[in-house]
Design a protein around this motif. Structure first.
Motif, PDB file in Angstrom:
ATOM      1  N   TRP A  44      -8.529   0.128  -6.294  1.00  0.00           N
ATOM      2  CA  TRP A  44      -7.191   0.252  -5.708  1.00  0.00           C
ATOM      3  C   TRP A  44      -6.578   1.605  -6.064  1.00  0.00           C
ATOM      4  O   TRP A  44      -6.015   2.294  -5.214  1.00  0.00           O
ATOM      5  CB  TRP A  44      -6.303  -0.877  -6.196  1.00  0.00           C
TER       6      TRP A  44
ATOM      7  N   ARG B  29       0.827  -1.194   0.000  1.00  0.00           N
ATOM      8  CA  ARG B  29       0.000   0.000   0.000  1.00  0.00           C
ATOM      9  C   ARG B  29       0.871   1.257   0.000  1.00  0.00           C
ATOM     10  O   ARG B  29       2.072   1.191   0.279  1.00  0.00           O
ATOM     11  CB  ARG B  29      -0.922  -0.012   1.227  1.00  0.00           C
TER      12      ARG B  29
ATOM     13  N   THR C 205      -1.740  -5.190   2.328  1.00  0.00           N
ATOM     14  CA  THR C 205      -3.186  -5.090   2.529  1.00  0.00           C
ATOM     15  C   THR C 205      -3.674  -5.920   3.712  1.00  0.00           C
ATOM     16  O   THR C 205      -4.626  -5.528   4.391  1.00  0.00           O
ATOM     17  CB  THR C 205      -3.943  -5.507   1.262  1.00  0.00           C
TER      18      THR C 205
ATOM     19  N   ASP D   7     -10.422  -7.817   0.585  1.00  0.00           N
ATOM     20  CA  ASP D   7     -10.393  -6.762  -0.434  1.00  0.00           C
ATOM     21  C   ASP D   7     -11.028  -5.458   0.041  1.00  0.00           C
ATOM     22  O   ASP D   7     -11.517  -4.658  -0.753  1.00  0.00           O
ATOM     23  CB  ASP D   7     -11.058  -7.230  -1.728  1.00  0.00           C
TER      24      ASP D   7
ATOM     25  N   ASN E 177      -8.330   4.416  -4.173  1.00  0.00           N
ATOM     26  CA  ASN E 177      -7.952   4.405  -2.761  1.00  0.00           C
ATOM     27  C   ASN E 177      -6.550   4.966  -2.569  1.00  0.00           C
ATOM     28  O   ASN E 177      -6.280   5.694  -1.613  1.00  0.00           O
ATOM     29  CB  ASN E 177      -8.038   2.982  -2.211  1.00  0.00           C
ATOM     30  N   SER E 178      -5.650   4.644  -3.504  1.00  0.00           N
ATOM     31  CA  SER E 178      -4.268   5.116  -3.395  1.00  0.00           C
ATOM     32  C   SER E 178      -4.181   6.631  -3.487  1.00  0.00           C
ATOM     33  O   SER E 178      -3.267   7.243  -2.917  1.00  0.00           O
ATOM     34  CB  SER E 178      -3.409   4.481  -4.501  1.00  0.00           C
TER      35      SER E 178
ATOM     36  N   TRP F 298     -10.727  -1.930  -2.110  1.00  0.00           N
ATOM     37  CA  TRP F 298      -9.715  -2.149  -3.154  1.00  0.00           C
ATOM     38  C   TRP F 298     -10.003  -3.463  -3.889  1.00  0.00           C
ATOM     39  O   TRP F 298      -9.115  -4.219  -4.238  1.00  0.00           O
ATOM     40  CB  TRP F 298      -8.307  -2.133  -2.561  1.00  0.00           C
TER      41      TRP F 298
ATOM     42  N   GLU G  66     -12.747   1.269   3.286  1.00  0.00           N
ATOM     43  CA  GLU G  66     -11.762   1.381   2.218  1.00  0.00           C
ATOM     44  C   GLU G  66     -11.924   0.190   1.296  1.00  0.00           C
ATOM     45  O   GLU G  66     -11.870  -0.957   1.737  1.00  0.00           O
ATOM     46  CB  GLU G  66     -10.336   1.412   2.785  1.00  0.00           C
TER      47      GLU G  66
END
Length: 387
Positions: free
Chosen positions: A256, A31, A37, A131, A259-260, A250, A248
């Motif tokens: 993903w 991450r 994760t 996930d 979220n990043s 992903w 959150e």
């Protein structure tokens, strides 16, 4: 650790799929904050009632991503999460275990059933998908975790049609449907079951029905945890509906990436921007050669408007890290850190030995594209370095 300690629940994290939705298995992806994760999946959970946390992965993923060292992975996660292991128990903490399966399972519920059988799980379980992440105090009863969909929370949910949705009345589950938007309560991949044995029995019934439907050409063949919950609901099991405050996601590559984007480094030079030297700073530098001062605060003064702007920039981003750059030497790190604390200057990372000049950064994002950025987007809002 169950019994006298009140720890009876086993958390099971099924992660034995083939990772078809993104690059490599989701559970070991790095991450933006440097964690993997699995850490983010488990860390927000309240584990006061939990005796064991069991992560189920594929052996070939352990071989390809962890050098085949399942024991090392176990200890790594336990250390990062502050948990014990079977070999190294920690007082008043749950123990973490990694179960490496030789063969891929059909779905998450089969993975959970294999964990129940192979690890001798008895009593209540909490099934946590790998996930996504959310805060939740794990309990020992039947319950479903959901996120109420609002104009604000919907931005954290991606690919809504791929999720399950729940209906409730007075905090009690009345219906749960997979991959159909039937309510404003999206399931977030957290299910509590008061009995592991009851979970297995319900899963077997749903599996049998699913296999029959598949043979007839009328079903997908996969059994989701929501299907097991629905089967138990039909059998009059009462599930509480727990509304979580944040989530959150992903689950997909797109999720993903989104979220990043919540993670940002906010960089600022210290010298002449956040602080300015007093006339005594050179004397302090000379004394540094002989003995280290506890703090450099007596020899610098904060530039209040710039400190306020920097602090505002950091707090305006959900997951920001404040990075302070300075030309001061590495030997002065403790004294610089003490000064930053005294002046209430946010700092997650202190980089010393950087010249107090303009900087150019090459940022490697998750997409692996290199993008040059000129420093100064933040300093344009504050005063320029002073002599």
């Amino acid at each position: 650790m169950a019994g006298d300690t009140g720890r009876t629940v086993t958390v099971v994290v099924p992660a034995a799929g083939r990772a078809s939705r993104s690059r490599g298995p989701i559970w070991c992806r790095r991450r933006p904050d440097g964690s993997i994760t699995l850490e983010a999946v488990i860390k927000p959970l309240g584990l006061a009632h939990v005796a064991r946390v069991i992560v189920v992965v594929l052996r070939d993923h352990v071989d390809s991503h962890c050098g085949g060292d399942a024991a090392g992975l176990t200890q790594y996660l336990a250390t990062k999460l502050g948990l014990g292991t079977a070999d190294r128990p920690v007082d008043d903490k749950a123990t973490l275990e990694v179960l490496a399966l030789e063969n891929e399972t059909a779905d998450a519920t089969e993975t959970v059933c294999q964990a129940i059988e192979r690890c001798g799980i008895d009593g209540p379980i909490f099934v946590k998908d790998c996930d996504g992440s959310f805060p939740h105090v794990v309990a020992d009863d039947d319950h479903v975790c959901v996120l109420p969909i609002t104009s604000e929370s919907v931005t954290s949910l991606h690919d809504l049609p791929s999720k399950s949705f729940a209906d409730e009345c007075g905090g009690v589950l009345t219906n749960i449907v997979e991959k159909q938007i039937v309510s404003d309560l999206a399931c977030v991949g957290g299910f509590g079951f008061a009995s592991a044995a009851a979970f297995q029995r319900a899963q077997e019934k749903v599996r049998a029905a699913s296999n029959s439907a598949t043979r007839a050409g009328n079903g997908p063949g996969r059994v989701f945890t929501s299907h097991v919950a629905l089967q138990m609901l039909v059998e009059e099991t009462v599930f509480r509906v727990i509304k979580v405050p944040t989530f959150e996601d992903w689950k997909t590559a797109e999720a993903w990436a989104a979220n990043s984007q919540q993670y940002k480094n906010v960089l600022m030079h210290l010298d002449g921007v956040l602080v300015r030297p007093k006339q005594t700073w050179l004397a302090a530098a000379i004394r540094e050669m002989a003995d280290q001062p506890a703090s450099l605060a007596p020899h610098f003064e904060p530039i209040a408007e710039n400190v306020a702007a920097f602090r505002a920039a950091v707090t305006s981003v959900k997951s920001a890290r404040a990075v302070v750059l300075s030309s001061l030497s590495e030997a002065s790190r403790p004294a610089v850190a003490a000064m930053l604390k005294e002046f209430n200057i946010p700092c997650d990372s202190l980089v010393l030995g950087c010249s107090a000049v303009g900087s150019t950064f090459l940022l490697a994002h998750d997409t692996l594209h290199i993008q040059p950025h000129a420093a100064g987007s933040l300093t344009s809002a504050v005063a320029t370095p002073s002599a």
